[in-house]
Scaffold this motif. Structure first.
Motif, PDB file in Angstrom:
ATOM      1  N   LEU A 207       5.294  -6.114   8.291  1.00 52.88           N
ATOM      2  CA  LEU A 207       3.878  -6.223   7.943  1.00 52.88           C
ATOM      3  C   LEU A 207       3.690  -7.096   6.708  1.00 52.88           C
ATOM      4  O   LEU A 207       2.746  -7.907   6.633  1.00 52.88           O
ATOM      5  N   LEU A 208       4.580  -6.970   5.733  1.00 53.47           N
ATOM      6  CA  LEU A 208       4.497  -7.797   4.531  1.00 53.47           C
ATOM      7  C   LEU A 208       4.728  -9.269   4.855  1.00 53.47           C
ATOM      8  O   LEU A 208       4.069 -10.156   4.303  1.00 53.47           O
ATOM      9  N   ASP A 209       5.666  -9.546   5.763  1.00 55.47           N
ATOM     10  CA  ASP A 209       5.938 -10.925   6.166  1.00 55.47           C
ATOM     11  C   ASP A 209       4.731 -11.568   6.838  1.00 55.47           C
ATOM     12  O   ASP A 209       4.579 -12.805   6.822  1.00 55.47           O
ATOM     13  N   LEU A 210       3.882 -10.746   7.441  1.00 55.64           N
ATOM     14  CA  LEU A 210       2.670 -11.261   8.089  1.00 55.64           C
ATOM     15  C   LEU A 210       1.535 -11.477   7.093  1.00 55.64           C
ATOM     16  O   LEU A 210       0.437 -11.892   7.487  1.00 55.64           O
ATOM     17  N   GLY A 211       1.792 -11.205   5.821  1.00 50.78           N
ATOM     18  CA  GLY A 211       0.785 -11.453   4.796  1.00 50.78           C
ATOM     19  C   GLY A 211      -0.018 -10.245   4.368  1.00 50.78           C
ATOM     20  O   GLY A 211      -0.895 -10.346   3.508  1.00 50.78           O
ATOM     21  N   HIS A 212       0.260  -9.080   4.930  1.00 53.36           N
ATOM     22  CA  HIS A 212      -0.466  -7.861   4.551  1.00 53.36           C
ATOM     23  C   HIS A 212       0.046  -7.357   3.205  1.00 53.36           C
ATOM     24  O   HIS A 212       1.263  -7.378   2.950  1.00 53.36           O
ATOM     25  N   ARG A 213      -0.878  -6.914   2.375  1.00 53.46           N
ATOM     26  CA  ARG A 213      -0.499  -6.382   1.074  1.00 53.46           C
ATOM     27  C   ARG A 213      -1.041  -4.965   0.860  1.00 53.46           C
ATOM     28  O   ARG A 213      -0.460  -4.199   0.117  1.00 53.46           O
ATOM     29  N   ARG A 214      -2.120  -4.621   1.478  1.00 49.66           N
ATOM     30  CA  ARG A 214      -2.645  -3.252   1.400  1.00 49.66           C
ATOM     31  C   ARG A 214      -2.211  -2.535   2.674  1.00 49.66           C
ATOM     32  O   ARG A 214      -2.819  -2.695   3.741  1.00 49.66           O
ATOM     33  N   ILE A 215      -1.123  -1.773   2.571  1.00 49.98           N
ATOM     34  CA  ILE A 215      -0.514  -1.146   3.751  1.00 49.98           C
ATOM     35  C   ILE A 215      -0.481   0.367   3.542  1.00 49.98           C
ATOM     36  O   ILE A 215      -0.088   0.850   2.474  1.00 49.98           O
ATOM     37  N   ALA A 216      -0.899   1.106   4.551  1.00 48.08           N
ATOM     38  CA  ALA A 216      -0.854   2.569   4.505  1.00 48.08           C
ATOM     39  C   ALA A 216       0.429   3.069   5.156  1.00 48.08           C
ATOM     40  O   ALA A 216       0.919   2.484   6.122  1.00 48.08           O
ATOM     41  N   CYS A 217       0.954   4.157   4.625  1.00 50.76           N
ATOM     42  CA  CYS A 217       2.143   4.818   5.184  1.00 50.76           C
ATOM     43  C   CYS A 217       1.724   6.194   5.686  1.00 50.76           C
ATOM     44  O   CYS A 217       1.302   7.041   4.904  1.00 50.76           O
ATOM     45  N   VAL A 218       1.833   6.403   7.002  1.00 46.57           N
ATOM     46  CA  VAL A 218       1.453   7.677   7.613  1.00 46.57           C
ATOM     47  C   VAL A 218       2.707   8.319   8.189  1.00 46.57           C
ATOM     48  O   VAL A 218       3.329   7.767   9.101  1.00 46.57           O
ATOM     49  N   THR A 219       3.092   9.479   7.660  1.00 53.41           N
ATOM     50  CA  THR A 219       4.308  10.110   8.144  1.00 53.41           C
ATOM     51  C   THR A 219       4.212  11.625   8.001  1.00 53.41           C
ATOM     52  O   THR A 219       3.280  12.161   7.421  1.00 53.41           O
ATOM     53  N   GLY A 220       5.183  12.321   8.546  1.00 50.23           N
ATOM     54  CA  GLY A 220       5.228  13.774   8.529  1.00 50.23           C
ATOM     55  C   GLY A 220       6.480  14.240   9.257  1.00 50.23           C
ATOM     56  O   GLY A 220       7.325  13.411   9.627  1.00 50.23           O
ATOM     57  N   PRO A 221       6.627  15.517   9.535  1.00 51.00           N
ATOM     58  CA  PRO A 221       5.774  16.591   9.021  1.00 51.00           C
ATOM     59  C   PRO A 221       5.784  16.635   7.496  1.00 51.00           C
ATOM     60  O   PRO A 221       6.780  16.278   6.873  1.00 51.00           O
ATOM     61  N   ALA A 222       4.673  17.069   6.940  1.00 48.24           N
ATOM     62  CA  ALA A 222       4.532  17.084   5.498  1.00 48.24           C
ATOM     63  C   ALA A 222       5.689  17.850   4.851  1.00 48.24           C
ATOM     64  O   ALA A 222       6.091  18.904   5.327  1.00 48.24           O
ATOM     65  N   HIS A 223       6.252  17.279   3.797  1.00 48.40           N
ATOM     66  CA  HIS A 223       7.316  17.886   2.983  1.00 48.40           C
ATOM     67  C   HIS A 223       8.667  17.940   3.685  1.00 48.40           C
ATOM     68  O   HIS A 223       9.590  18.581   3.185  1.00 48.40           O
ATOM     69  N   SER A 224       8.806  17.278   4.826  1.00 46.33           N
ATOM     70  CA  SER A 224      10.099  17.275   5.508  1.00 46.33           C
ATOM     71  C   SER A 224      10.990  16.170   4.953  1.00 46.33           C
ATOM     72  O   SER A 224      10.519  15.212   4.337  1.00 46.33           O
ATOM     73  N   LYS A 225      12.304  16.305   5.181  1.00 53.55           N
ATOM     74  CA  LYS A 225      13.232  15.266   4.752  1.00 53.55           C
ATOM     75  C   LYS A 225      12.980  13.967   5.500  1.00 53.55           C
ATOM     76  O   LYS A 225      13.137  12.874   4.949  1.00 53.55           O
ATOM     77  N   PHE A 226      12.614  14.080   6.762  1.00 54.09           N
ATOM     78  CA  PHE A 226      12.320  12.891   7.569  1.00 54.09           C
ATOM     79  C   PHE A 226      11.184  12.094   6.939  1.00 54.09           C
ATOM     80  O   PHE A 226      11.276  10.868   6.782  1.00 54.09           O
TER      81      PHE A 226
END
Length: 390
Positions: A207-226
């Motif tokens: 995404l950065l290589d495509l010129g994006h600079r404002r990027i959101a990170c969506v992940t879970g499950p909340a508080h998991s090691k993953f």
């Protein structure tokens, strides 16, 4: 084919012909070889097992005498149509339990893991039993006490408490996926994991290589090691570009399901300064986010780019347009896990450790594109969406 993985358990102190007879008898008992099924020729079995013709013939003749096999002149050796009755002593087949912990089994990844585990264990003469361990449920320690249990494979976000209970009973156990919490005991566990941190870094770098600079990170499950590993990989990529993500650009979700993606999508797209790109913790979440974006009038990739993780969609989740994502290797993970479990069964003192299955390939779809030019910092100046107008 089961014959491609047909091996003798040479750890047992028995003559080779006895090992061959016992192995074939077990396969017949558990149904891996059906009544009337033809066996490979003696020459093929010699080449497959690297043993002499005398060993092959002695093993087959023993099962012919017991009534498990029959010979047909000029045709070959076949499993008997009618198996021996109660007078023949047969050791009960051992069972390996595959237990899915704190997660859904409808994803494409776990569907393929489950299928490969079944192939591996049945080819080795084991029955396979599947269980679901719900989040917060009491530890079902009785499984490790079953008389027919030869070993356990824990799949998903595995419970540390459950794993410790199994280890206390000296039961062979392998984990596919990480523990649900940090632990110093990982060095004493057999685990198979993907390179989750590196994969998140590769995805974010795209995404950065495509010129994006404002990027959101969506992940879970909340508080998991993953989730922690994915966040770390996301941050690694941002640092490589001398960027520090805003704390508001991290989105922790309860689970990595389609519905979680739909819900978090409203939170993302109703912001004044919404991101131009999103890294999603898995494909189901990414598809849910896209569904919300379409409802709100934000087409992908014209209004935002998104990359998923996994490369596998299953369970009736719509996925149009084709998603840009990173591939997974579920069959490889299952194969390695089976090998680790077999090694523990043969040698309880065998060393244990974590095997990382590396993934570095992006499957390019239609959900990422170059960030629109003329937008300082890659931030889309937009008014917040009014949900009442949807």
């Amino acid at each position: 084919m089961i014959w491609n993985k047909f091996k003798l358990d040479t750890a047992k102190n028995l003559p080779l012909y006895r090992l061959l007879a016992d192995r074939l008898r077990q396969m017949i008992v558990v149904g891996s070889l059906a009544p009337g099924e033809k066996l490979p020729s003696s020459r093929e079995l010699q080449k497959l097992l690297c043993v002499s013709a005398i060993t092959i013939e002695s093993g087959l003749n023993a099962l012919v005498a017991e009534g498990f096999l029959c010979r047909r002149p000029r045709c070959g050796t076949f499993v008997a149509e009618t198996l021996p009755g109660a007078g023949v002593k047969i050791d009960p087949p051992k069972c390996i339990y595959a237990i899915f912990s704190n997660m859904s089994v409808v994803s494409g990844y776990w569907f393929l893991v489950l299928g490969e585990l079944e192939r591996q264990f049945r080819a080795a003469g084991y029955q396979v039993c599947f269980r679901q361990q719900e989040a917060g449920a009491p530890v079902p320690v009785e499984i490790s006490l079953y008389r027919d249990c030869a070993g356990i494979v824990l799949c998903g976000y595995n419970s540390l408490a459950y794993t410790c209970e199994i280890q206390k009973r000296n039961m062979p156990v392998v984990l596919i996926g990480s523990l649900d919490t940090e632990s110093d005991s990982e060095e004493n566990l057999d685990m198979v994991v993907h390179n989750d941190r590196e994969r998140a870094m590769i995805s974010t770098a795209h995404l950065l290589d495509l010129g994006h600079r404002r990027i959101a990170c969506v992940t879970g499950p909340a508080h998991s090691k993953f989730a922690a590993k994915q966040k770390a990989g996301f941050l690694d990529a941002m640092r490589d570009y001398d960027l520090v993500p805003d704390a508001a650009d991290y989105f922790d979700i309860p689970d990595l399901e389609y519905e979680d993606g739909v819900k978090v999508g409203y939170e993302i797209f109703c912001r004044r300064n919404r991101p131009t790109a999103i890294f999603a913790g898995n494909d189901r979440v990414a598809i849910g986010i896209i569904a919300t974006a379409e409802k709100l009038g934000f087409p992908v990739p014209e209004e935002f780019s998104i990359i998923g993780c996994g490369g596998l969609i299953l369970g009736g989740v719509p996925h149009t347009p084709a998603l840009t994502t990173t591939v997974s290797l579920p069959e490889e993970s299952a194969r390695i896990a089976a090998e680790k479990l077999f090694r523990q069964i043969r040698d309880p003192e065998a060393p244990r450790g974590t095997t990382v299955v590396r993934v570095s390939t992006i499957s390019f779809g239609e959900t990422t594109m170059v960030c629109r030019s003329g937008i300082p910092g890659g931030i889309v100046p937009a008014e917040p969406v009014r949900l009442a107008s949807v």
